[in-house]
Design a protein around this motif. Structure first.
Motif, short mmCIF file in Angstrom:
data_model
loop_
_atom_site.label_atom_id
_atom_site.label_comp_id
_atom_site.label_asym_id
_atom_site.label_seq_id
_atom_site.Cartn_x
_atom_site.Cartn_y
_atom_site.Cartn_z
N ASP A 212 0.85 -1.19 0.00
CA ASP A 212 0.00 0.00 0.00
C ASP A 212 0.90 1.25 0.00
OD1 ASP A 212 -2.18 1.66 0.34
OD2 ASP A 212 -2.59 1.07 2.40
N LYS A 214 0.43 4.60 1.98
CA LYS A 214 -0.53 5.21 2.91
C LYS A 214 -0.49 6.74 2.92
CE LYS A 214 -1.76 1.64 6.10
NZ LYS A 214 -0.89 0.47 6.16
N GLY A 226 -6.39 6.60 3.73
CA GLY A 226 -6.87 5.21 3.64
C GLY A 226 -5.99 4.38 2.72
N TYR A 269 -5.76 -10.47 7.10
CA TYR A 269 -4.85 -9.54 6.43
C TYR A 269 -3.82 -9.11 7.44
CZ TYR A 269 -3.97 -4.59 4.90
OH TYR A 269 -3.45 -3.37 4.59
N ASN A 285 -5.97 -7.12 10.02
CA ASN A 285 -7.30 -6.70 9.60
C ASN A 285 -8.08 -7.95 9.27
OD1 ASN A 285 -6.76 -3.88 9.76
ND2 ASN A 285 -5.66 -4.03 7.82
N ARG A 287 -10.54 -8.20 6.95
CA ARG A 287 -11.28 -7.95 5.69
C ARG A 287 -10.26 -7.64 4.62
NH1 ARG A 287 -8.93 -3.02 5.40
NH2 ARG A 287 -8.66 -2.21 7.47
N GLY A 289 -8.05 -5.62 2.01
CA GLY A 289 -7.42 -4.30 2.08
C GLY A 289 -7.96 -3.39 1.00
N ASP A 290 -7.95 -2.11 1.28
CA ASP A 290 -8.37 -1.11 0.31
C ASP A 290 -7.26 -0.06 0.27
OD1 ASP A 290 -9.72 0.58 -1.33
OD2 ASP A 290 -11.50 0.77 -0.08
N PRO A 291 -6.51 0.10 -0.78
CA PRO A 291 -6.74 -0.31 -2.16
C PRO A 291 -6.08 -1.63 -2.61
CG PRO A 291 -4.95 1.26 -2.13
CD PRO A 291 -5.36 1.05 -0.70
N GLU A 292 -5.45 -2.39 -1.73
CA GLU A 292 -4.73 -3.59 -2.19
C GLU A 292 -5.62 -4.50 -3.05
OE1 GLU A 292 -4.63 -2.37 0.88
OE2 GLU A 292 -2.84 -3.00 1.98
N1 GLY Z 1 -4.78 -0.52 2.84
C1 GLY Z 1 -4.94 -0.49 4.25
C2 GLY Z 1 -6.16 -1.12 4.73
O1 GLY Z 1 -6.98 -1.62 4.00
O2 GLY Z 1 -6.33 -1.11 5.95
#
Ligand code: GLY
Ligand code: AMP
Length: 431
Positions: A212, A214, A226, A269, A285, A287, A289-292
């Motif tokens: 990512d 950040k 994010g 994650y 995490n 769930r 990842g966003d944006p992964e």
């Molecule tokens: N890319 C970081 C997250 O989804 O927490």
């Protein structure tokens, strides 16, 4: 099958996009979407707040399978509510989602089971935390226990910054209840990478590694966001390191949760710091990842619905491997000017189709449709994904797509993936 995706960001658009390619999927539904999700899915009818009401609608509409994007519903127990009604849903139950919902829980679990992570101390009283800081060597990292939308970790360079962080979290309650307890943690040096796995509580299959970006500005400067972009796979994670992370971190955590009587199903994650002493967990995490995810799913060849359903029903063994395309994917996030601070909404977006014509995939995030026009409606507006046989090729492809998009005040980082190129150079020099 009718599948529902919960959430409305770039990650969820990517989840819908990938699910709609699965053989078994007839229709993909969403609850509150964005302009991109509207194009490929159906709005779930019915209003009403709360997971019970949503579960009711899901039952009435004969939705067969639900996939949850963000952490909040998981930590609040959406999976428990759905399962109590016999509905099929992908994700951990409330008790297992504590791995993300409480950093104290996650850190204590890692300590108990010898999973590598930074050393730490937990405090529930600000005075005691400050007294501890008076006798500490900096830098240190101070973290709120609960969910804080990715903003709850503060790197402190000296006592004054540390004291201020404790006050913000515990006294001023900047993150509300999430700050009732804090962790004071050893500062780790190294490079960050994300490892995302799908688990049925027993086995785990890893998606390609990713990284990512950040911070808001090029060169990893400025405040955290994010996530401003991601690429996959990450050259830092060679086969040997991946195997080690799989055994010592990912599988070890799944087994630890089993021993604790909190079977963990869903996405695990791990945000890792790869340093001299090897990989250590910065955070878990529960769930995608966003944006992964926007960079990962375009590389995935394994049928996505089959993978998620196998995890949910506890039969992940039958899927031997995750198969993926060779090469790389790069996701560049386009944001509204001012993000992660204040920003304006409602700007007309042009060029999404042109970006798609370059072969890029556009995953929308903060967008909405008004009178047939697509307008900005959030901080992170979209992710443009390019692919290539090489990382430089994928970077070039993604930026070709980005250049087609226009709206007033659009902002993006120009160096997504550049860190990956550096690692590749260093690795080939070492060899
Ligand atoms: N890319 C970081 C997250 O989804 O927490
Ligand atoms: P977290 O929410 O725990 O992932 O932390 C957010 C970000 O803070 C991470 O992505 C790192 O950049 C940084 N960070 C967290 N913990 C540490 C640590 N122990 N040492 C160095 N940096 C850290």
């Amino acid at each position: 099958m009718k599948v529902l995706v919960i959430g409305k960001g770039g990650r969820e658009h990517a989840l819908m996009w990938k699910l709609s390619q699965s053989k078994g999927v007839s229709e993909v539904y969403y609850v509150k979407g964005n302009a991109g999700m509207e194009k490929i899915g159906k709005l779930l009818p019915g209003e009403g707040n709360g997971w019970e009401n949503l579960a009711e609608t899901v039952q009435q509409e004969n939705i067969d399978f639900t996939v949850v994007g963000p952490e909040q519903p998981l930590v609040e127990g959406i999976v428990n509510v759905f399962k109590d009604r016999g509905l099929r849903i992908f994700g951990p139950e409330r008790e297992a989602a504590q791995l993300e919902g409480s950093k104290v829980f996650a850190k204590e679990l890692m300590r108990k089971y010898g999973i590598p992570t930074a050393t730490f101390v937990v405090f529930s009283e600000p005075e005691k935390a400050i007294r501890f800081l008076e006798n500490s060597v900096f830098p240190l990292v101070i973290k709120a226990d609960g969910l804080a939308a990715g903003k709850g970790a503060i790197v402190c360079q000296d006592f004054a910054e540390g004291k201020r962080a404790v006050e913000r979290i515990m006294v001023e309650k900047e993150f509300g209840e999430a700050g009732e307890k804090i962790i004071v943690e050893e500062f780790l040096e190294g490079h960050e990478a994300s490892i995302i796995g799908v688990t049925d509580g027993e086995e785990i299959l890893l998606l390609p590694s990713s990284q990512d970006h950040k911070q808001i500005y090029d060169g990893d400067r400025g405040p955290n966001t994010g996530g401003m972009g991601a690429y996959a796979p990450c050259p830092l994670m060679d086969e040997e390191l991946l195997q080690m992370v799989r055994e010592k971190i990912m599988l070890a955590t799944v087994k630890a949760m089993q021993k604790e009587g909190k079977i963990f199903k869903g996405v695990l994650y791990a945000g890792l710091m790869i340093g001299r002493e090897g990989p250590k967990v910065l955070e878990f995490n529960v769930r995608f990842g966003d944006p992964e995810t926007q960079a990962l799913l375009p590389l995935l060849k394994t049928d996505f619905l089959e993978l998620l359903m196998a995890a949910e029903e506890g039969s992940l063994k039958k899927i031997k491997n995750i198969s993926r395309e060779k090469g790389y994917a790069v996701c560049v996030v386009i944001a509204s000017e001012g993000y992660p601070g204040n920003y304006e909404k409602g700007k007309t977006i042009e060029g999404i189709e042109q970006a798609e014509k370059t072969g890029c995939i556009v995953f929308q995030a903060g967008t909405k449709t008004v009178d047939g026009k697509v307008l900005t409606d959030g901080g992170r507006v979209m992710g443009v994904v390019g692919k290539g046989n090489t990382l430089p090729g994928a970077i070039e492809h993604a930026y070709q797509g980005v250049k087609q998009v226009h709206f007033a005040g659009m902002y993006y980082r120009k160096d997504i993936g550049a860190k990956g190129l550096k690692y590749s150079e260093n690795i080939s020099k070492e060899k």
